[in-house]
Design an enzyme around this catalytic site. Structure first.
Site, short mmCIF file in Angstrom:
data_model
loop_
_atom_site.label_atom_id
_atom_site.label_comp_id
_atom_site.label_asym_id
_atom_site.label_seq_id
_atom_site.Cartn_x
_atom_site.Cartn_y
_atom_site.Cartn_z
N ASP A 43 1.11 -1.22 -0.07
CA ASP A 43 -0.06 -0.10 -0.05
C ASP A 43 0.78 1.23 0.28
O ASP A 43 -0.01 2.53 -0.20
CB ASP A 43 -1.02 0.02 1.33
CG ASP A 43 -0.82 0.04 2.81
OD1 ASP A 43 0.37 -0.22 2.10
OD2 ASP A 43 -1.03 0.41 3.71
N ASP A 82 -0.85 -6.16 -0.45
CA ASP A 82 -1.32 -5.60 1.23
C ASP A 82 -2.69 -5.29 1.32
O ASP A 82 -3.65 -4.82 0.51
CB ASP A 82 -0.61 -4.26 0.96
CG ASP A 82 0.06 -4.05 2.58
OD1 ASP A 82 0.43 -4.62 2.76
OD2 ASP A 82 1.34 -3.19 2.05
N GLU A 112 -1.24 -5.57 8.10
CA GLU A 112 -0.05 -5.06 9.55
C GLU A 112 -1.04 -5.43 10.87
O GLU A 112 -2.07 -5.43 11.17
CB GLU A 112 -1.13 -3.50 9.22
CG GLU A 112 -0.15 -3.29 8.26
CD GLU A 112 0.60 -1.36 7.97
OE1 GLU A 112 0.23 -0.44 9.20
OE2 GLU A 112 1.00 -0.82 7.44
N GLU A 179 9.51 -3.37 10.48
CA GLU A 179 9.90 -2.62 10.32
C GLU A 179 9.99 -1.70 11.32
O GLU A 179 9.65 -0.95 12.87
CB GLU A 179 7.80 -1.97 8.95
CG GLU A 179 9.13 -0.22 9.29
CD GLU A 179 7.52 -0.04 7.71
OE1 GLU A 179 7.81 1.20 7.34
OE2 GLU A 179 6.48 -0.55 7.70
#
Length: 254
Positions: A43, A82, A112, A179
């Site tokens: 994304d 994503d 996520e 991340e």
């Protein structure tokens, strides 16, 4: 288990696993021909393709559109799509979104969130759809958190990230992106993880592999270059040069 997933799992400990983003047919075909292990339609396209300030304006239809392009191009790499913000708020919604995504031809989906998304991941995996998890700095929370903040700075944060990894692995994710996390914490999570870890902005050599944004790697988005990546090309300058050179060579009718 999907043969491409098995291949990724088999690479762990043998060599670094490579993952790169791609958002269209020619880019995906080129990086696939370069031999990359995984290709992510991230994304992040909201920023480097669509011109938004962050990823939170990207829609499911945007992702499906780009997913179809990339899926048509790739022959060898594992292709991951994503899930954009608010398309996996509940386990049921997450599964519905994942099902729509794999209809584009991609191999897996990514979402996520750690422990808070354990049941969401489990629902998708139990339906036979592979999931790559994503913990640490979560770009979809950038507005909520007021910016991009490095994770794992305190013992409490580090422990929470370890719990996140354990939760997504327990739910059946085949790998997990880490991340924007302190390198010592990313390395500790990798050492304890039963699934491959893929780092970005978490220090080189701390994870089983790394993922990068294509435009960052090739110098295709000169208006912002993350500090943790060294571009290997400067295609932005070449595009500007070529376009200007062509325009300068135009002639009027005689």
């Amino acid at each position: 288990m999907n043969a491409k997933i098995q291949r990724i799992l088999s690479l762990r400990g043998k060599r670094p696993i490579s993952q790169i983003t791609a958002y269209d047919y020619p880019t995906a075909r080129l990086v696939d021909e370069a031999g990359l292990d995984m290709i992510l339609i991230g994304d992040s396209l909201g920023m480097v393709v669509m011109g938004y300030p962050d990823t939170t304006s990207v829609t499911l239809e945007d992702m499906l559109h780009h997913g179809r392009m990339v899926a048509r191009a790739v022959k060898n790499a594992l292709v991951i799509l994503d899930m954009p913000i608010h398309t996996f708020d509940t386990p049921r919604q997450a599964l519905e979104t994942a099902r729509r995504m794999v209809e584009t031809g991609v191999d897996a989906v990514k979402l996520e969130g750690g422990a808070a998304k354990e049941e969401h991941i489990r629902a998708i995996v139990q339906a036979g759809i592979p999931v790559q998890a994503h913990i640490g700095l979560l770009p979809q929370k950038v507005r909520e958190e007021g910016g991009y903040r490095i994770k794992g700075k305190t013992d409490e944060e580090a422990a929470a990230l370890m719990r996140d990894m354990q939760a997504v692995a327990r739910a059946g994710a085949f790998s997990v992106v880490i991340e924007g996390t302190r390198k010592e914490v990313a390395a500790a999570i990798t050492a304890a993880s039963p699934i491959p870890t893929i780092g970005i902005g978490s220090g080189h050599g701390t994870c089983d592999g790394e993922v990068c944004v294509f435009h960052d790697l090739v110098g295709g988005y000169p208006w912002f270059v993350p500090a943790f990546i060294t571009p290997k090309a400067n295609i932005a300058a070449e595009i500007t040069r070529a376009a200007g050179e062509w325009a300068a060579e135009l002639t009027l009718p005689r």
